[in-house]
Design a protein around this motif. Structure first.
Motif, PDB file in Angstrom:
ATOM      1  N   ILE A  91       0.873  -1.172   0.000  1.00 41.00           N
ATOM      2  CA  ILE A  91       0.000   0.000   0.000  1.00 41.00           C
ATOM      3  C   ILE A  91       0.909   1.221   0.000  1.00 41.00           C
ATOM      4  N   LEU A  92       0.913   1.959  -1.078  1.00 37.91           N
ATOM      5  CA  LEU A  92       1.738   3.162  -1.145  1.00 37.91           C
ATOM      6  C   LEU A  92       0.949   4.324  -0.548  1.00 37.91           C
ATOM      7  N   ASP A  93       1.482   4.892   0.522  1.00 40.23           N
ATOM      8  CA  ASP A  93       0.779   5.958   1.238  1.00 40.23           C
ATOM      9  C   ASP A  93       1.212   7.301   0.658  1.00 40.23           C
ATOM     10  N   ALA A  94       0.450   7.779  -0.330  1.00 43.65           N
ATOM     11  CA  ALA A  94       0.780   9.023  -1.020  1.00 43.65           C
ATOM     12  C   ALA A  94      -0.314  10.071  -0.905  1.00 43.65           C
ATOM     13  N   LYS A  95      -1.523   9.651  -0.549  1.00 36.49           N
ATOM     14  CA  LYS A  95      -2.665  10.556  -0.377  1.00 36.49           C
ATOM     15  C   LYS A  95      -2.836  11.480  -1.573  1.00 36.49           C
ATOM     16  N   ARG A  96      -2.786  10.914  -2.768  1.00 34.70           N
ATOM     17  CA  ARG A  96      -2.914  11.701  -3.985  1.00 34.70           C
ATOM     18  C   ARG A  96      -4.378  12.020  -4.275  1.00 34.70           C
ATOM     19  N   ALA A 104      -5.330  11.389 -13.485  1.00 26.55           N
ATOM     20  CA  ALA A 104      -4.986  10.223 -14.296  1.00 26.55           C
ATOM     21  C   ALA A 104      -3.478   9.974 -14.279  1.00 26.55           C
ATOM     22  N   ALA A 105      -2.689  11.059 -14.297  1.00 29.46           N
ATOM     23  CA  ALA A 105      -1.232  10.909 -14.247  1.00 29.46           C
ATOM     24  C   ALA A 105      -0.784  10.339 -12.908  1.00 29.46           C
ATOM     25  N   TYR A 106      -1.346  10.845 -11.822  1.00 29.95           N
ATOM     26  CA  TYR A 106      -1.027  10.286 -10.503  1.00 29.95           C
ATOM     27  C   TYR A 106      -1.392   8.804 -10.443  1.00 29.95           C
ATOM     28  N   THR A 130     -13.071  12.958  -8.910  1.00 28.17           N
ATOM     29  CA  THR A 130     -11.618  12.801  -8.955  1.00 28.17           C
ATOM     30  C   THR A 130     -11.190  11.385  -8.600  1.00 28.17           C
ATOM     31  N   LEU A 131     -12.094  10.585  -8.044  1.00 28.82           N
ATOM     32  CA  LEU A 131     -11.748   9.205  -7.712  1.00 28.82           C
ATOM     33  C   LEU A 131     -11.695   8.303  -8.939  1.00 28.82           C
ATOM     34  N   THR A 132     -12.390   8.689 -10.011  1.00 25.27           N
ATOM     35  CA  THR A 132     -12.554   7.784 -11.154  1.00 25.27           C
ATOM     36  C   THR A 132     -11.235   7.316 -11.763  1.00 25.27           C
ATOM     37  N   PRO A 133     -10.251   8.209 -12.039  1.00 25.85           N
ATOM     38  CA  PRO A 133      -8.994   7.692 -12.594  1.00 25.85           C
ATOM     39  C   PRO A 133      -8.298   6.690 -11.683  1.00 25.85           C
TER      40      PRO A 133
END
Length: 278
Positions: A91-96, A104-106, A130-133
């Motif tokens: 789990i990468l914790d990045a909070k993007r 989409a890039a993130y 913003t969750l869709t990508p």
């Protein structure tokens, strides 16, 4: 022919049951703790290898790797490569979180590629679209996202109170009901702080399809004894994260990190057994 990976929720549940652990290892290498980068790198990888059989997954906090510059990003790729070799979900914790092509890039960067995790923490506060990508990328890669719902810090109530967290949970439940990716859970998880023990059973009920990530064990004050409410019958459905309380349990002493991980694992298992969940 391309092999489709098992869904993240299924891999996490299978590892939880196979190793009897609900613990998530946070790896947050703090530069001011070490004499130099070589010591930081060696210790981080030593903790990962030594604790791997005690944990259900690993959670690198991207901020600490970014702070190290290029060497940090190289270390992140190495951590992910070692974790994959150990069949340890990441789990990468990045909070993007962002809009349109930036989101989409993130999503492409952190849910696919050498330095990516199988799952990613996501910030929903720019709006649900913003969750869709992120959900699309997670599903395409057999991964998952963990959306911030109720974070572990004391100041969260200023923005997450007033029904905001509840509205996010309603949307995640709606999205999660559209799929089932193993273990009865979806690819859309939720971050709910382990520092809110009295609320965990309610969040579990509000988020029936969501794997839960519970940060805050150890240094932030959460205790294993208080967290059974977050779990499903059988003892799956959630993982509890500890970072400093393991990696720096007694300075850089590796055996202390292992003992701390064992203690957290056993404490969580005992709490679930007393609650009749295992």
């Amino acid at each position: 022919m391309t092999t489709v990976p098992l869904p993240f929720a299924q891999r996490l549940a299978e590892r939880t049951l196979a190793l009897n652990t609900r613990l998530c290892l946070g790896l947050d290498p703090r530069a001011d703790t070490y004499a130099g980068h070589a010591e930081l790198r060696a210790h981080t990888l030593e903790v990962l290898n030594a604790c791997a059989e005690l944990v259900a997954c690993v959670k690198p906090q991207l901020a600490f790797y970014e702070a190290l510059g290029l060497a940090g990003m190289e270390l992140l790729e190495e951590v992910c490569e070692v974790a994959r070799s150990l069949e340890l979900p990441i789990i990468l914790d990045a909070k993007r979180g962002d809009i349109g092509s930036t989101a989409a890039a993130y999503a492409g960067a952190w849910l696919g590629g050498r330095h990516a995790g199988a799952a990613l923490t996501v910030n929903p506060f720019l709006g649900f679209e913003t969750l869709t990508p992120f959900t699309d990328a997670a599903r395409q890669n057999g991964g998952a996202i963990f959306v911030l719902v109720k974070t572990s810090n004391p100041g969260q109530a200023a923005l997450q109170g007033g029904g905001v967290s509840e509205r996010i949970a309603i949307e995640l439940t709606r999205l999660g009901a559209q799929e089932n990716t193993g273990a009865g859970l979806s690819s859309i998880g939720a971050v709910v702080g382990a520092t809110h023990p009295q609320e965990l059973a309610d969040w579990r009920a509000r988020l029936p399809h969501a794997p839960l990530l519970l940060p805050g064990l150890g240094v932030q004050g959460a205790r294993p004894d208080d967290l059974a409410g977050a779990f499903l019958p059988g003892g799956t459905g959630a993982v509890v994260s500890a970072s400093r309380g393991i990696q720096y349990a007694e300075g850089l002493e590796l055996s202390a990190a292992v003992r701390a991980a064992q203690g957290f694992r056993d404490g969580l298992n005992s709490a679930l057994a007393r609650s009749g969940l295992t």
